[in-house]
Design a protein around this motif. Sequence first.
Motif, PDB file in Angstrom:
ATOM      1  N   LEU A 255     -63.109 -42.677 -77.706  1.00 54.50           N
ATOM      2  CA  LEU A 255     -62.847 -41.542 -76.830  1.00 54.50           C
ATOM      3  C   LEU A 255     -61.470 -41.674 -76.208  1.00 54.50           C
ATOM      4  N   LEU A 256     -60.707 -40.585 -76.224  1.00 54.31           N
ATOM      5  CA  LEU A 256     -59.435 -40.481 -75.521  1.00 54.31           C
ATOM      6  C   LEU A 256     -59.444 -39.158 -74.766  1.00 54.31           C
ATOM      7  N   GLY A 257     -59.119 -39.208 -73.489  1.00 59.30           N
ATOM      8  CA  GLY A 257     -59.145 -37.977 -72.712  1.00 59.30           C
ATOM      9  C   GLY A 257     -58.282 -38.070 -71.477  1.00 59.30           C
ATOM     10  N   VAL A 258     -58.184 -36.954 -70.766  1.00 56.18           N
ATOM     11  CA  VAL A 258     -57.411 -36.898 -69.539  1.00 56.18           C
ATOM     12  C   VAL A 258     -57.992 -35.790 -68.675  1.00 56.18           C
ATOM     13  N   ALA A 259     -57.889 -35.964 -67.357  1.00 60.11           N
ATOM     14  CA  ALA A 259     -58.429 -34.973 -66.438  1.00 60.11           C
ATOM     15  C   ALA A 259     -57.491 -34.784 -65.259  1.00 60.11           C
ATOM     16  N   VAL A 260     -57.668 -33.659 -64.583  1.00 62.06           N
ATOM     17  CA  VAL A 260     -56.965 -33.367 -63.325  1.00 62.06           C
ATOM     18  C   VAL A 260     -58.027 -33.154 -62.252  1.00 62.06           C
ATOM     19  N   ASN A 261     -57.963 -33.949 -61.189  1.00 65.95           N
ATOM     20  CA  ASN A 261     -58.859 -33.798 -60.045  1.00 65.95           C
ATOM     21  C   ASN A 261     -58.060 -33.165 -58.914  1.00 65.95           C
ATOM     22  N   LYS A 262     -58.440 -31.946 -58.539  1.00 71.44           N
ATOM     23  CA  LYS A 262     -57.662 -31.230 -57.532  1.00 71.44           C
ATOM     24  C   LYS A 262     -58.542 -30.822 -56.353  1.00 71.44           C
ATOM     25  N   PRO A 263     -58.403 -31.466 -55.192  1.00 66.82           N
ATOM     26  CA  PRO A 263     -59.101 -30.996 -53.998  1.00 66.82           C
ATOM     27  C   PRO A 263     -58.427 -29.714 -53.493  1.00 66.82           C
ATOM     28  N   ILE A 264     -59.153 -28.616 -53.485  1.00 68.00           N
ATOM     29  CA  ILE A 264     -58.591 -27.364 -52.977  1.00 68.00           C
ATOM     30  C   ILE A 264     -58.434 -27.451 -51.466  1.00 68.00           C
ATOM     31  N   ASN A 265     -59.445 -27.996 -50.815  1.00 72.02           N
ATOM     32  CA  ASN A 265     -59.409 -28.297 -49.391  1.00 72.02           C
ATOM     33  C   ASN A 265     -60.481 -29.351 -49.134  1.00 72.02           C
ATOM     34  N   GLU A 266     -60.821 -29.584 -47.872  1.00 72.47           N
ATOM     35  CA  GLU A 266     -61.773 -30.640 -47.555  1.00 72.47           C
ATOM     36  C   GLU A 266     -63.175 -30.347 -48.082  1.00 72.47           C
ATOM     37  N   LYS A 267     -63.492 -29.080 -48.356  1.00 76.35           N
ATOM     38  CA  LYS A 267     -64.853 -28.705 -48.745  1.00 76.35           C
ATOM     39  C   LYS A 267     -64.968 -28.263 -50.201  1.00 76.35           C
ATOM     40  N   ASN A 268     -63.873 -28.210 -50.914  1.00 73.18           N
ATOM     41  CA  ASN A 268     -63.912 -27.695 -52.285  1.00 73.18           C
ATOM     42  C   ASN A 268     -63.092 -28.580 -53.220  1.00 73.18           C
ATOM     43  N   LEU A 269     -63.643 -28.798 -54.399  1.00 75.64           N
ATOM     44  CA  LEU A 269     -62.976 -29.643 -55.387  1.00 75.64           C
ATOM     45  C   LEU A 269     -63.162 -29.033 -56.768  1.00 75.64           C
ATOM     46  N   ILE A 270     -62.117 -29.044 -57.562  1.00 78.13           N
ATOM     47  CA  ILE A 270     -62.203 -28.597 -58.946  1.00 78.13           C
ATOM     48  C   ILE A 270     -61.692 -29.701 -59.855  1.00 78.13           C
ATOM     49  N   ILE A 271     -62.376 -29.857 -60.992  1.00 76.39           N
ATOM     50  CA  ILE A 271     -62.010 -30.889 -61.960  1.00 76.39           C
ATOM     51  C   ILE A 271     -61.857 -30.239 -63.330  1.00 76.39           C
ATOM     52  N   LEU A 272     -60.728 -30.489 -63.975  1.00 78.12           N
ATOM     53  CA  LEU A 272     -60.467 -30.011 -65.327  1.00 78.12           C
ATOM     54  C   LEU A 272     -60.346 -31.228 -66.234  1.00 78.12           C
ATOM     55  N   LEU A 300     -62.619 -32.255 -81.451  1.00 80.96           N
ATOM     56  CA  LEU A 300     -61.195 -31.911 -81.395  1.00 80.96           C
ATOM     57  C   LEU A 300     -61.052 -30.458 -80.958  1.00 80.96           C
ATOM     58  N   PRO A 301     -60.889 -30.188 -79.697  1.00 75.58           N
ATOM     59  CA  PRO A 301     -61.084 -31.049 -78.526  1.00 75.58           C
ATOM     60  C   PRO A 301     -62.364 -30.644 -77.808  1.00 75.58           C
ATOM     61  N   GLY A 302     -62.540 -31.164 -76.569  1.00 73.54           N
ATOM     62  CA  GLY A 302     -63.623 -30.750 -75.694  1.00 73.54           C
ATOM     63  C   GLY A 302     -63.049 -30.412 -74.330  1.00 73.54           C
ATOM     64  N   PHE A 303     -63.496 -29.294 -73.746  1.00 72.12           N
ATOM     65  CA  PHE A 303     -62.986 -28.840 -72.451  1.00 72.12           C
ATOM     66  C   PHE A 303     -64.105 -28.913 -71.406  1.00 72.12           C
ATOM     67  N   TYR A 304     -63.783 -29.442 -70.230  1.00 72.16           N
ATOM     68  CA  TYR A 304     -64.769 -29.619 -69.160  1.00 72.16           C
ATOM     69  C   TYR A 304     -64.220 -29.031 -67.864  1.00 72.16           C
ATOM     70  N   VAL A 305     -65.089 -28.319 -67.153  1.00 72.33           N
ATOM     71  CA  VAL A 305     -64.730 -27.757 -65.853  1.00 72.33           C
ATOM     72  C   VAL A 305     -65.874 -28.038 -64.883  1.00 72.33           C
ATOM     73  N   GLY A 306     -65.545 -28.517 -63.703  1.00 77.69           N
ATOM     74  CA  GLY A 306     -66.546 -28.727 -62.666  1.00 77.69           C
ATOM     75  C   GLY A 306     -66.020 -28.250 -61.327  1.00 77.69           C
ATOM     76  N   PHE A 307     -66.900 -27.583 -60.565  1.00 83.56           N
ATOM     77  CA  PHE A 307     -66.502 -27.086 -59.245  1.00 83.56           C
ATOM     78  C   PHE A 307     -67.613 -27.394 -58.256  1.00 83.56           C
ATOM     79  N   GLU A 308     -67.217 -27.916 -57.099  1.00 83.02           N
ATOM     80  CA  GLU A 308     -68.177 -28.254 -56.049  1.00 83.02           C
ATOM     81  C   GLU A 308     -67.691 -27.696 -54.727  1.00 83.02           C
ATOM     82  N   SER A 309     -68.617 -27.082 -53.971  1.00 83.01           N
ATOM     83  CA  SER A 309     -68.251 -26.477 -52.702  1.00 83.01           C
ATOM     84  C   SER A 309     -69.321 -26.752 -51.658  1.00 83.01           C
ATOM     85  N   GLN A 310     -68.896 -27.170 -50.470  1.00 84.31           N
ATOM     86  CA  GLN A 310     -69.825 -27.390 -49.363  1.00 84.31           C
ATOM     87  C   GLN A 310     -70.084 -26.058 -48.672  1.00 84.31           C
TER      88      GLN A 310
END
Length: 398
Positions: A255-272, A300-310
């Motif tokens: 497996l080879l991959g890469v991701a971006v973890n971006k906190p939108i603010n203290e209560k929201n996070l998105i991961i690509l 070749l390839p696989g795309f992942y999206v995750g979103f979490e909100s308080q």
Amino acid sequence: MTRNRLVGVLFLAFLLAALASTAFATESRVAALGGRGIWLRDDSNVSYFPGTIVRYNERAISELRFKDATEDSYTIGVHFPVQETNVFGVYLNSPIDLPVFPDDEERGNMFAQVSPTDLLNNASYEQTLTFYYGMPMSSFDFAVGLTVGLDSYKNDPGSNDVEESTRYIAVSAGLSNEKMDLGLQIDLPGQKWESGDNEQTWGGVGLGVAGRFFLGEEGETRIVPVCGFGYSPTTYEVKSGGNSMETDLSEMDLLLGVAVNKPINEKNLIILGLELFGYHTAKMEDSDPDLSATRTVMTLPGFYVGFESQIQKWLTGRIGAVERFQSTKYLWEGDGVDDYEITMRDSDLDITFGLSMEFKRFVLDAVINEDLLFDGPNFVSGTTEVMANRLSVSYLWD
């Protein structure tokens, strides 16, 4: 009970890890966020990166997993503090990965002998214990782990006596600090079936390594490259009436991959997440006669999206999605048969929803059945659909 799958080596378990955003996480949270969490640190992947257990002291984790699952599939884990800074962890009934080799139909019935899939009827690998011990050191956290699973069965009615035994031992180790996590695991599985002069055995060794690296500061946008490799060569041997036959089995993952973890603010996070390259191959080989069957799956390839909100202080919502583009190839080769190859290409999309409810120090994580979003609960539509497909309950006492 006939086993439907070949008991194999636990390797590249990180392929089953999941998305998460805080220090408290479960398998249900992982599943609700799309099903791959190697991009972020959380306590749900301590088994893949043992060194991270130092971060997650003083907690209990219970994985109830799927609806209608029996207690045999539950896992209960506790992390105890030792000498203030060290951590001792124990997991009851910890899961092991069970890779599935091609069945008789996929193999084209090339192998006449009984498959290892059908080797055991009574003994199993279902009950395992895992222990961890972690400690902080000068520049990194270090931990080791040990998983043990043993079972046996004996029926002695006379000339038709049957004995079965299984063994699963795994040794793991990990190094972690703010910028990286590294994990290593060595597996020693084995099983045996005997009846009179007949004997069937399977066993070997497995190796899995994984790494992830965090570029950027914690709490800010981070780039997370990930990589991993696993290989497990094993041998299946059948002895009967003074004759013997061996089949070599092997599986390999990359497996080879890469991701971006971006906190939108203290209560929201998105991961690509982007799985740049995923590779899995399983091979069976007979030396006499010379026959082989291979199954290869490439992503070749696989795309992942995750979103979490308080949503509220006690309530968190999650959405996850994954789309993979894969090719699968089956190849049969050998003496006395025509080489035969099948190649298939397809893509799949999976979308999940989840809720987390916190009651003081208890946390209930659930993967929500999306049919309820259309039909409503029973008192509205009369539906018998369940509210949740998967549950986890945890307790944090620190």
